[in-house]
Write a protein that holds these residues in place. Structure first.
Motif, PDB file in Angstrom:
ATOM      1  N   PHE A   1       0.333   3.505  -3.316  1.00  0.00           N
ATOM      2  CA  PHE A   1      -0.633   4.588  -3.141  1.00  0.00           C
ATOM      3  C   PHE A   1      -0.116   5.837  -2.447  1.00  0.00           C
ATOM      4  CE2 PHE A   1      -3.052   0.572  -3.210  1.00  0.00           C
ATOM      5  CZ  PHE A   1      -3.712   0.763  -4.409  1.00  0.00           C
ATOM      6  N   SER A   2       1.107   5.799  -1.940  1.00  0.00           N
ATOM      7  CA  SER A   2       1.627   6.960  -1.218  1.00  0.00           C
ATOM      8  C   SER A   2       2.513   7.810  -2.130  1.00  0.00           C
ATOM      9  CB  SER A   2       2.432   6.506  -0.008  1.00  0.00           C
ATOM     10  OG  SER A   2       3.036   7.612   0.605  1.00  0.00           O
ATOM     11  N   ASN A   3       2.360   9.111  -2.033  1.00  0.00           N
ATOM     12  CA  ASN A   3       3.213  10.016  -2.786  1.00  0.00           C
ATOM     13  C   ASN A   3       4.561  10.219  -2.097  1.00  0.00           C
ATOM     14  OD1 ASN A   3       1.357  10.477  -4.816  1.00  0.00           O
ATOM     15  ND2 ASN A   3       0.345  12.079  -3.645  1.00  0.00           N
TER      16      ASN A   3
ATOM     17  N   VAL B   1       0.843  -1.208   0.000  1.00  0.00           N
ATOM     18  CA  VAL B   1       0.000   0.000   0.000  1.00  0.00           C
ATOM     19  C   VAL B   1       0.872   1.249   0.000  1.00  0.00           C
ATOM     20  CG1 VAL B   1      -1.611   1.353   1.415  1.00  0.00           C
ATOM     21  CG2 VAL B   1      -2.021  -1.086   1.033  1.00  0.00           C
TER      22      VAL B   1
END
Length: 110
Positions: free
Chosen positions: A104-106, A100
């Motif tokens: 999904f993380s910038n 994740v």
């Protein structure tokens, strides 16, 4: 140096160091002990390089999460250690967290 390469090197060194730590038998065997300490020093050097590019929490999550997965596999296959179902679920959740974070993380290593 590429951030992914630094991460792979740091994880590899940490997993090798942890394997030698197991073989050191509580620091009673000289060569595995010295090897583990040297590998941990190299691991933290690589991790410090990685921290130039990404936040400490993200770097640590990736390094620790993937290291946990690999050292668990080594424990199972090389040292004959067993996990119960809760252990597999817990490690699966750690791996899911790393996935994740990466997808999904910038703030990830991208």
């Amino acid at each position: 140096m590429n951030n992914y390469l630094i991460l792979i090197v740091a994880i590899t060194l940490e997993v090798a160091g942890t394997s030698l730590l197991k073989l050191s038998n509580g620091f009673t065997k000289l060569w595995p002990t010295l090897g583990a300490l040297a590998l941990y020093a190299a691991t933290f050097y690589c991790l410090s390089l990685l921290l130039r590019a990404i936040p400490v929490g993200v770097a640590y999550a990736l390094w620790a999460g993937l290291g946990i997965l690999l050292i668990t596999l080594i424990g199972i296959f090389a040292f004959g250690q067993k996990l119960d179902p809760a252990g597999y679920i817990g490690i699966g959740l750690i791996v899911a967290g790393v996935v994740v974070l990466n997808l999904f993380s910038n703030t990830s290593i991208h």
